[in-house]
Design a protein around this motif. Structure first.
Motif, PDB file in Angstrom:
ATOM      1  N   LYS A 147      -0.037   5.175   1.333  1.00  0.00           N
ATOM      2  CA  LYS A 147      -1.020   5.980   2.050  1.00  0.00           C
ATOM      3  C   LYS A 147      -0.486   7.395   2.196  1.00  0.00           C
ATOM      4  CE  LYS A 147      -2.853   2.119   4.743  1.00  0.00           C
ATOM      5  NZ  LYS A 147      -3.080   1.594   6.106  1.00  0.00           N
ATOM      6  N   SER A 190       0.815  -1.217   0.000  1.00  0.00           N
ATOM      7  CA  SER A 190       0.000   0.000   0.000  1.00  0.00           C
ATOM      8  C   SER A 190       0.845   1.262   0.000  1.00  0.00           C
ATOM      9  CB  SER A 190      -0.931   0.033   1.213  1.00  0.00           C
ATOM     10  OG  SER A 190      -0.192   0.242   2.404  1.00  0.00           O
ATOM     11  N   LYS A 218      -8.516  12.286  -8.766  1.00  0.00           N
ATOM     12  CA  LYS A 218      -8.242  10.847  -8.910  1.00  0.00           C
ATOM     13  C   LYS A 218      -7.695  10.501 -10.295  1.00  0.00           C
ATOM     14  CE  LYS A 218     -11.087   7.913  -6.850  1.00  0.00           C
ATOM     15  NZ  LYS A 218     -12.324   7.243  -6.404  1.00  0.00           N
ATOM     16  N   ARG A 253      -5.414   6.412  -0.276  1.00  0.00           N
ATOM     17  CA  ARG A 253      -4.862   5.065  -0.097  1.00  0.00           C
ATOM     18  C   ARG A 253      -4.855   4.355  -1.447  1.00  0.00           C
ATOM     19  NH1 ARG A 253      -8.057   1.424   3.952  1.00  0.00           N
ATOM     20  NH2 ARG A 253      -7.247   3.026   5.348  1.00  0.00           N
ATOM     21  N   TYR A 254      -3.736   3.698  -1.739  1.00  0.00           N
ATOM     22  CA  TYR A 254      -3.621   2.867  -2.940  1.00  0.00           C
ATOM     23  C   TYR A 254      -3.175   1.484  -2.487  1.00  0.00           C
ATOM     24  CZ  TYR A 254      -2.443   1.221  -7.584  1.00  0.00           C
ATOM     25  OH  TYR A 254      -2.397   0.495  -8.741  1.00  0.00           O
ATOM     26  N   ASP A 283      -6.769  -4.349  -3.981  1.00  0.00           N
ATOM     27  CA  ASP A 283      -8.165  -3.951  -3.746  1.00  0.00           C
ATOM     28  C   ASP A 283      -8.839  -3.565  -5.056  1.00  0.00           C
ATOM     29  OD1 ASP A 283      -7.736  -4.368  -1.082  1.00  0.00           O
ATOM     30  OD2 ASP A 283      -7.889  -2.253  -0.486  1.00  0.00           O
ATOM     31  N   GLN A 284     -10.163  -3.650  -5.079  1.00  0.00           N
ATOM     32  CA  GLN A 284     -10.938  -3.205  -6.232  1.00  0.00           C
ATOM     33  C   GLN A 284     -11.999  -2.215  -5.781  1.00  0.00           C
ATOM     34  OE1 GLN A 284     -10.362  -3.526  -9.439  1.00  0.00           O
ATOM     35  NE2 GLN A 284      -8.522  -4.643  -8.853  1.00  0.00           N
ATOM     36  N   MET A 331      -7.717   2.412  -5.566  1.00  0.00           N
ATOM     37  CA  MET A 331      -7.560   3.767  -5.032  1.00  0.00           C
ATOM     38  C   MET A 331      -8.776   4.155  -4.198  1.00  0.00           C
ATOM     39  SD  MET A 331      -6.797   7.218  -7.272  1.00  0.00           S
ATOM     40  CE  MET A 331      -6.332   6.178  -8.606  1.00  0.00           C
ATOM     41  N   GLN A 332      -8.508   4.717  -2.989  1.00  0.00           N
ATOM     42  CA  GLN A 332      -9.567   5.246  -2.138  1.00  0.00           C
ATOM     43  C   GLN A 332      -9.185   6.649  -1.685  1.00  0.00           C
ATOM     44  OE1 GLN A 332      -9.753   1.775   0.725  1.00  0.00           O
ATOM     45  NE2 GLN A 332     -11.912   2.356   0.627  1.00  0.00           N
ATOM     46  N   VAL A 333     -10.182   7.527  -1.612  1.00  0.00           N
ATOM     47  CA  VAL A 333      -9.980   8.896  -1.153  1.00  0.00           C
ATOM     48  C   VAL A 333     -10.887   9.124   0.040  1.00  0.00           C
ATOM     49  CG1 VAL A 333     -10.192  11.333  -1.774  1.00  0.00           C
ATOM     50  CG2 VAL A 333      -9.322   9.698  -3.446  1.00  0.00           C
ATOM     51  N   PHE A 334     -10.342   9.753   1.095  1.00  0.00           N
ATOM     52  CA  PHE A 334     -11.095  10.019   2.315  1.00  0.00           C
ATOM     53  C   PHE A 334     -11.174  11.526   2.541  1.00  0.00           C
ATOM     54  CE2 PHE A 334      -8.616   6.107   2.750  1.00  0.00           C
ATOM     55  CZ  PHE A 334      -9.646   5.177   2.876  1.00  0.00           C
TER      56      PHE A 334
END
Length: 156
Positions: free
Chosen positions: A33, A31, A64, A43-44, A48-49, A52-55
């Motif tokens: 982060k 990862s 993105k 977070r990459y 995961d599918q 990429m996640q953005v908080f």
């Protein structure tokens, strides 16, 4: 972790590219982060599918389409975007070894109108004594004003 590259100074409204350069030395990436002031905003995780996640974090708007495991692009910077940014890199099992680095980014709030100068009336003669006022609009950081006459700084 080789280097975290963050522009040290940006203007409000601009875009900033934050880069995290690393060498996994043969290990697989687990990862990447990104944190601002201790709060995770990106977070990459490759497996995961989607990866990429953005908080939500105040002052942080991630583009993105221009972000991945090597860089994060922040858009529409505000004064709240200023702060300490940390990139954290973790390798996959079995070690899950983690490394991080932190860098500061400052944001300058820029106004359209800069200075107002008042008090000088023309024509002036060599021995005329004048009183001139220079006023700066609000800015962050605060403006530092200096007077120069014929290229020489005036001490007042």
């Amino acid at each position: 972790l080789l280097q975290v590259s963050i522009p040290p100074l940006k203007l409000t409204g601009q875009t900033a590219r934050l880069a995290c350069l690393y060498d996994l030395e043969g290990d697989a990436l687990y990862s990447i982060k990104w944190y601002k002031g201790g709060r995770e905003f990106f977070r990459y995780v490759q497996r995961d599918q989607p990866p990429m996640q953005v908080f939500p974090v105040e002052g942080v708007t991630v583009d993105k389409s221009q972000s991945d495991e090597f860089q994060v692009t922040l858009i529409q910077l505000t004064v709240a975007s200023a702060g300490r940014y940390k990139c954290e890199v973790s390798v996959d099992a079995p070690s899950f070894q983690t490394s991080f680095s932190t860098v500061e980014m400052n944001i300058i709030k820029n106004k359209q109108k800069g200075l107002t100068i008042s008090g000088a009336e023309m024509p002036l003669h060599d021995d005329d004594e004048i009183q001139i006022n220079c006023t700066s609009n609000r800015s962050k950081p605060a403006a530092e004003l200096h007077w120069y006459v014929n290229g020489f700084k005036v001490n007042y």
